[in-house]
Design an enzyme around this catalytic site. Structure first.
Site, PDB file in Angstrom:
ATOM      1  N   LYS A  94       0.842  -1.200   0.000  1.00 28.28           N
ATOM      2  CA  LYS A  94       0.000   0.000   0.000  1.00 28.28           C
ATOM      3  C   LYS A  94       0.880   1.254   0.000  1.00 28.28           C
ATOM      4  O   LYS A  94       0.688   2.166  -0.799  1.00 28.28           O
ATOM      5  CB  LYS A  94      -0.916  -0.012   1.236  1.00 28.28           C
ATOM      6  N   ASP A 134      -6.263   0.670   0.384  1.00 28.70           N
ATOM      7  CA  ASP A 134      -6.468   0.887   1.817  1.00 28.70           C
ATOM      8  C   ASP A 134      -7.873   0.407   2.192  1.00 28.70           C
ATOM      9  O   ASP A 134      -8.610  -0.129   1.362  1.00 28.70           O
ATOM     10  CB  ASP A 134      -6.256   2.366   2.185  1.00 28.70           C
TER      11      ASP A 134
END
Ligand code: SF4
Length: 211
Positions: free
Chosen positions: A121, A139
């Site tokens: 991420k 996310d």
């Protein structure tokens, strides 16, 4: 509508809804985004944006943060939660940037992944926001929304969601799309309350609403 068509339609509508897409973490140098994104795990961006002010007042560059005592970093970042491990990662990451990259952030996804505390991420966020390269940031908002919208089917594991989205989203638009999912997830398609489908620009095409 195919999934590809649905993706493009959703992206177009979200772009109209949120014309300016950007990261909600404040930063003016790439290394600061690395620090912030580590602190943002299980913490709000708003809180991170406050905490880093104190951190950078005391340690204004990579070198000073690399040399800082981990206990002192922990003391400052504790309000973000997981203070010990975040402080350890930040310290190790800054040391690696100083010692192996001459204080620069590598613009290579695999190299970013090798930095302490940096996962897919974070690496995607850096690739998209700092280097303007293709990126899919999965996310919590992204994962929740693309499942509700029907772009993926019951996939919760971040890497699997990322891989599914790479097949649907034009690469150069991935970073902005993910930022817009965050805005939409905060304002409309909320996690803790019932999503505000009555106010949503996607209500006539969203799988959660029409299936
Ligand atoms: S219609 Fe409802 S579930 Fe679908 S994206 Fe909008 S708020 Fe979320």
């Amino acid at each position: 509508m195919t999934k590809e068509e649905l993706t493009i339609e959703i992206m177009d509508r979200l772009e109209k809804e949120y014309p300016v897409a950007g990261c909600t973490l404040d930063y003016n140098q790439a290394w600061k985004l690395l620090v912030s994104v580590r602190l943002a795990a299980q913490c709000t961006d708003a809180r991170v944006n406050i905490v880093v002010q104190g951190l950078y007042e005391k340690y204004p560059d990579i070198n000073s943060l690399a040399e800082a005592d981990v206990d002192e970093i922990e003391e400052i970042v504790r309000p973000c939660g997981l203070g010990r491990s975040k402080a350890r990662d930040i310290s190790a990451c800054m040391k690696m940037l100083r010692d192996e990259y001459d204080g620069r952030i590598p613009d290579d996804f695999d190299a970013l992944l090798k930095l302490p505390g940096v996962g897919r991420k974070s690496a995607n966020l850096i690739m998209g926001d700092v280097f303007g390269k293709p990126a899919i940031v999965t996310d919590t908002h992204c994962i929740r929304l693309v499942n509700r919208m029907g772009l993926v089917d019951g996939i919760k594991e971040p890497k699997k969601v990322e891989m599914a989205l790479w097949k649907l989203v034009p690469p150069e638009k991935g970073s902005d799309f993910c930022h817009r999912l965050v805005y939409h997830g905060r304002d409309i398609c909320t996690a803790r309350t019932k999503p505000h489908c009555d106010k949503c620009c996607l209500q006539d095409i969203c799988a959660k609403n029409i299936l």
